[in-house]
Design a protein around this motif. Structure first.
Motif, PDB file in Angstrom:
ATOM      1  N   ALA A   1      13.305   6.481  16.135  1.00 44.87           N
ATOM      2  CA  ALA A   1      14.211   7.599  15.881  1.00 44.87           C
ATOM      3  C   ALA A   1      15.225   7.271  14.795  1.00 44.87           C
ATOM      4  O   ALA A   1      15.791   8.184  14.169  1.00 44.87           O
ATOM      5  CB  ALA A   1      14.928   7.992  17.164  1.00 44.87           C
ATOM      6  N   SER A   2      15.456   5.990  14.543  1.00 46.97           N
ATOM      7  CA  SER A   2      16.428   5.592  13.519  1.00 46.97           C
ATOM      8  C   SER A   2      15.839   5.587  12.119  1.00 46.97           C
ATOM      9  O   SER A   2      16.580   5.466  11.132  1.00 46.97           O
ATOM     10  CB  SER A   2      16.981   4.198  13.838  1.00 46.97           C
ATOM     11  OG  SER A   2      16.012   3.184  13.586  1.00 46.97           O
ATOM     12  N   LEU A   3      14.525   5.699  12.008  1.00 51.67           N
ATOM     13  CA  LEU A   3      13.877   5.666  10.697  1.00 51.67           C
ATOM     14  C   LEU A   3      14.068   7.004   9.980  1.00 51.67           C
ATOM     15  O   LEU A   3      14.181   8.053  10.622  1.00 51.67           O
ATOM     16  CB  LEU A   3      12.396   5.331  10.860  1.00 51.67           C
ATOM     17  CG  LEU A   3      12.112   3.953  11.486  1.00 51.67           C
ATOM     18  CD1 LEU A   3      10.615   3.749  11.689  1.00 51.67           C
ATOM     19  CD2 LEU A   3      12.690   2.835  10.627  1.00 51.67           C
ATOM     20  N   PRO A   4      14.084   6.991   8.659  1.00 55.58           N
ATOM     21  CA  PRO A   4      14.408   8.216   7.914  1.00 55.58           C
ATOM     22  C   PRO A   4      13.341   9.305   7.981  1.00 55.58           C
ATOM     23  O   PRO A   4      13.638  10.469   7.719  1.00 55.58           O
ATOM     24  CB  PRO A   4      14.595   7.724   6.475  1.00 55.58           C
ATOM     25  CG  PRO A   4      13.813   6.445   6.408  1.00 55.58           C
ATOM     26  CD  PRO A   4      13.942   5.830   7.769  1.00 55.58           C
ATOM     27  N   ARG A   5      12.107   8.922   8.319  1.00 56.26           N
ATOM     28  CA  ARG A   5      11.035   9.911   8.432  1.00 56.26           C
ATOM     29  C   ARG A   5      10.258   9.663   9.714  1.00 56.26           C
ATOM     30  O   ARG A   5      10.283   8.578  10.274  1.00 56.26           O
ATOM     31  CB  ARG A   5      10.088   9.848   7.218  1.00 56.26           C
ATOM     32  CG  ARG A   5      10.698  10.388   5.936  1.00 56.26           C
ATOM     33  CD  ARG A   5       9.626  10.646   4.879  1.00 56.26           C
ATOM     34  NE  ARG A   5       9.091   9.413   4.337  1.00 56.26           N
ATOM     35  CZ  ARG A   5       9.493   8.854   3.184  1.00 56.26           C
ATOM     36  NH1 ARG A   5      10.448   9.407   2.484  1.00 56.26           N
ATOM     37  NH2 ARG A   5       8.932   7.739   2.754  1.00 56.26           N
ATOM     38  N   GLN A   6       9.548  10.692  10.146  1.00 63.65           N
ATOM     39  CA  GLN A   6       8.711  10.607  11.338  1.00 63.65           C
ATOM     40  C   GLN A   6       7.728   9.452  11.177  1.00 63.65           C
ATOM     41  O   GLN A   6       7.008   9.362  10.182  1.00 63.65           O
ATOM     42  CB  GLN A   6       7.979  11.930  11.528  1.00 63.65           C
ATOM     43  CG  GLN A   6       7.215  12.084  12.814  1.00 63.65           C
ATOM     44  CD  GLN A   6       6.487  13.419  12.864  1.00 63.65           C
ATOM     45  OE1 GLN A   6       6.271  14.058  11.837  1.00 63.65           O
ATOM     46  NE2 GLN A   6       6.120  13.838  14.053  1.00 63.65           N
ATOM     47  N   ALA A   7       7.693   8.560  12.154  1.00 60.68           N
ATOM     48  CA  ALA A   7       6.968   7.306  12.006  1.00 60.68           C
ATOM     49  C   ALA A   7       5.587   7.328  12.638  1.00 60.68           C
ATOM     50  O   ALA A   7       5.287   8.111  13.539  1.00 60.68           O
ATOM     51  CB  ALA A   7       7.787   6.160  12.611  1.00 60.68           C
ATOM     52  N   VAL A   8       4.769   6.404  12.169  1.00 61.81           N
ATOM     53  CA  VAL A   8       3.498   6.058  12.796  1.00 61.81           C
ATOM     54  C   VAL A   8       3.770   4.850  13.681  1.00 61.81           C
ATOM     55  O   VAL A   8       4.394   3.877  13.248  1.00 61.81           O
ATOM     56  CB  VAL A   8       2.438   5.698  11.737  1.00 61.81           C
ATOM     57  CG1 VAL A   8       1.159   5.200  12.396  1.00 61.81           C
ATOM     58  CG2 VAL A   8       2.161   6.875  10.820  1.00 61.81           C
ATOM     59  N   LEU A   9       3.320   4.889  14.924  1.00 59.36           N
ATOM     60  CA  LEU A   9       3.516   3.776  15.851  1.00 59.36           C
ATOM     61  C   LEU A   9       2.227   2.981  15.985  1.00 59.36           C
ATOM     62  O   LEU A   9       1.155   3.552  16.227  1.00 59.36           O
ATOM     63  CB  LEU A   9       3.950   4.286  17.225  1.00 59.36           C
ATOM     64  CG  LEU A   9       5.217   5.146  17.287  1.00 59.36           C
ATOM     65  CD1 LEU A   9       5.555   5.484  18.744  1.00 59.36           C
ATOM     66  CD2 LEU A   9       6.398   4.459  16.616  1.00 59.36           C
ATOM     67  N   VAL A  10       2.322   1.680  15.827  1.00 61.40           N
ATOM     68  CA  VAL A  10       1.159   0.794  15.943  1.00 61.40           C
ATOM     69  C   VAL A  10       1.481  -0.271  16.977  1.00 61.40           C
ATOM     70  O   VAL A  10       2.362  -1.113  16.761  1.00 61.40           O
ATOM     71  CB  VAL A  10       0.813   0.126  14.599  1.00 61.40           C
ATOM     72  CG1 VAL A  10      -0.410  -0.789  14.762  1.00 61.40           C
ATOM     73  CG2 VAL A  10       0.558   1.171  13.521  1.00 61.40           C
TER      74      VAL A  10
ATOM     75  N   ARG B   1       0.818  -1.204   0.000  1.00 55.46           N
ATOM     76  CA  ARG B   1       0.000   0.000   0.000  1.00 55.46           C
ATOM     77  C   ARG B   1       0.866   1.275   0.000  1.00 55.46           C
ATOM     78  O   ARG B   1       0.353   2.377   0.164  1.00 55.46           O
ATOM     79  CB  ARG B   1      -0.922   0.009   1.226  1.00 55.46           C
ATOM     80  CG  ARG B   1      -2.005  -1.083   1.265  1.00 55.46           C
ATOM     81  CD  ARG B   1      -3.251  -0.652   0.496  1.00 55.46           C
ATOM     82  NE  ARG B   1      -3.744   0.629   0.956  1.00 55.46           N
ATOM     83  CZ  ARG B   1      -4.730   0.800   1.861  1.00 55.46           C
ATOM     84  NH1 ARG B   1      -5.308  -0.267   2.392  1.00 55.46           N
ATOM     85  NH2 ARG B   1      -5.134   2.001   2.207  1.00 55.46           N
ATOM     86  N   GLY B   2       2.172   1.107  -0.122  1.00 58.69           N
ATOM     87  CA  GLY B   2       3.068   2.255  -0.230  1.00 58.69           C
ATOM     88  C   GLY B   2       3.698   2.718   1.062  1.00 58.69           C
ATOM     89  O   GLY B   2       4.414   3.728   1.081  1.00 58.69           O
ATOM     90  N   PHE B   3       3.479   1.994   2.162  1.00 63.40           N
ATOM     91  CA  PHE B   3       4.037   2.387   3.455  1.00 63.40           C
ATOM     92  C   PHE B   3       5.290   1.573   3.772  1.00 63.40           C
ATOM     93  O   PHE B   3       5.201   0.331   3.815  1.00 63.40           O
ATOM     94  CB  PHE B   3       3.018   2.171   4.578  1.00 63.40           C
ATOM     95  CG  PHE B   3       1.847   3.102   4.551  1.00 63.40           C
ATOM     96  CD1 PHE B   3       1.880   4.299   5.260  1.00 63.40           C
ATOM     97  CD2 PHE B   3       0.701   2.792   3.821  1.00 63.40           C
ATOM     98  CE1 PHE B   3       0.797   5.168   5.250  1.00 63.40           C
ATOM     99  CE2 PHE B   3      -0.393   3.655   3.801  1.00 63.40           C
ATOM    100  CZ  PHE B   3      -0.340   4.855   4.507  1.00 63.40           C
ATOM    101  N   PRO B   4       6.436   2.208   4.023  1.00 62.39           N
ATOM    102  CA  PRO B   4       7.577   1.463   4.547  1.00 62.39           C
ATOM    103  C   PRO B   4       7.174   0.862   5.899  1.00 62.39           C
ATOM    104  O   PRO B   4       6.715   1.585   6.785  1.00 62.39           O
ATOM    105  CB  PRO B   4       8.664   2.533   4.714  1.00 62.39           C
ATOM    106  CG  PRO B   4       8.238   3.666   3.825  1.00 62.39           C
ATOM    107  CD  PRO B   4       6.741   3.642   3.841  1.00 62.39           C
ATOM    108  N   ALA B   5       7.299  -0.443   6.049  1.00 62.80           N
ATOM    109  CA  ALA B   5       6.758  -1.111   7.230  1.00 62.80           C
ATOM    110  C   ALA B   5       7.865  -1.818   7.999  1.00 62.80           C
ATOM    111  O   ALA B   5       8.719  -2.499   7.409  1.00 62.80           O
ATOM    112  CB  ALA B   5       5.682  -2.115   6.821  1.00 62.80           C
ATOM    113  N   HIS B   6       7.834  -1.660   9.307  1.00 61.83           N
ATOM    114  CA  HIS B   6       8.848  -2.242  10.178  1.00 61.83           C
ATOM    115  C   HIS B   6       8.160  -2.815  11.430  1.00 61.83           C
ATOM    116  O   HIS B   6       7.142  -2.294  11.872  1.00 61.83           O
ATOM    117  CB  HIS B   6       9.865  -1.189  10.603  1.00 61.83           C
ATOM    118  CG  HIS B   6      10.386  -0.362   9.475  1.00 61.83           C
ATOM    119  ND1 HIS B   6      11.470  -0.730   8.716  1.00 61.83           N
ATOM    120  CD2 HIS B   6       9.941   0.824   8.957  1.00 61.83           C
ATOM    121  CE1 HIS B   6      11.688   0.184   7.784  1.00 61.83           C
ATOM    122  NE2 HIS B   6      10.776   1.133   7.906  1.00 61.83           N
ATOM    123  N   ALA B   7       8.738  -3.858  11.984  1.00 67.24           N
ATOM    124  CA  ALA B   7       8.247  -4.429  13.239  1.00 67.24           C
ATOM    125  C   ALA B   7       9.447  -4.705  14.127  1.00 67.24           C
ATOM    126  O   ALA B   7      10.455  -5.255  13.676  1.00 67.24           O
ATOM    127  CB  ALA B   7       7.461  -5.712  12.995  1.00 67.24           C
TER     128      ALA B   7
END
Length: 268
Positions: A95-104, A60-66
């Motif tokens: 804080a290590s991600l390149p852009r301000q993140a969404v937290l889930v 869906r176009g979102f860089p996703a991390h867990a």
């Protein structure tokens, strides 16, 4: 409303370092969407989101991390970890991600996300089937899962099985394979979950969405409503699903709703 920039405890007693497992899925092209960082609940690791949600969010176009909290999944050990240490893990990865993140955050991971929001200026946040702690949480657990909860009261492992985590739509063999992968949170973190006080207000007042199921056998519908009201909204409900929304048979419905919410302006 004032925000504390420097916390004496963080300076005087820093959280011990730990190796953190982070699993990721990236979109085929950069659409400028914010990264989404998924935080699993107690006993779960990043694998719980890597099963379906990471790749789907990337599609869906979102860089996703867990992230696996210390002592969980492939992260380093954390036998004496506290909720503070868990939230530190989340803040450091975000804080290590390149852009301000969404937290889930899912399950008790939602409580960790709440604490992280007081230290990290998230773009937005989602609390999925949130276990937000307190004595009411213990009372519900004892009533609905006495055999699995009593050992945790005395410092043992909190045990949850198919009935607590999944709907009947999940095949028996699949549910058994997932529950076999569950680990445990530290005893200190389990006790802090019970005696938890309300988290500090989020930095920057990000939009917060609460999602869950009225048929969740871990989090009652009343708790979902209470959590959503705290952030000025109402919960988004998915009847018929279990506590582990990201692993249930209809896993696509809640993650699509979350991503639709983000696409419709929550991160503008």
């Amino acid at each position: 409303m004032s925000t504390r920039i420097i916390r004496f405890r963080d300076w005087a007693r820093p959280v011990p370092p730990a190796r953190r497992e982070v699993l990721s899925a990236t979109p085929e092209s950069d659409e400028g969407k914010p990264p989404v960082l998924f935080v699993p609940g107690f006993g779960h690791g990043a694998w719980a989101f890597a099963e379906y949600w990471l790749e789907h969010a990337a599609s869906r176009g979102f860089p996703a991390h867990a992230v696996s909290l210390r002592g969980h999944g492939g992260s380093g050990p954390g036998p004496k970890a506290t909720l503070r240490a868990y939230s530190h893990d989340v803040v450091q990865v975000a804080a290590s991600l390149p852009r301000q993140a969404v937290l889930v955050g899912q399950g008790a991971g939602a409580l960790v996300v709440e604490r992280a929001l007081a230290r990290y200026p998230a773009r937005a946040a989602v609390l999925a089937a949130p276990v937000l702690g307190g004595w009411a949480t213990l009372a519900t657990a004892l009533r609905r899962n006495p055999a699995g909860t009593l050992p945790a009261v005395f410092g043992g492992r909190l045990r949850m099985g198919r009935r607590q985590l999944f709907s009947r739509e999940v095949p028996e063999a699949t549910a058994k394979a997932y529950t076999a992968r569950l680990g445990r949170a530290s005893t200190r973190a389990q006790w802090q979950l019970i005696a938890h006080r309300a988290a500090e207000p989020p930095v920057g007042d990000p939009p917060v969405l609460v999602v869950g199921s009225p048929d969740d056998r871990v989090v009652p519908a009343s708790a979902l409503t209470k959590a959503a009201r705290r952030y000025g909204g109402a919960p988004l409900l998915f009847p018929g699903m279990g506590h582990d929304l990201m692993l249930d048979a209809r896993w696509r419905e809640p993650v699509d709703a979350i991503l639709d919410w983000l696409d419709k302006g929550a991160t503008m």
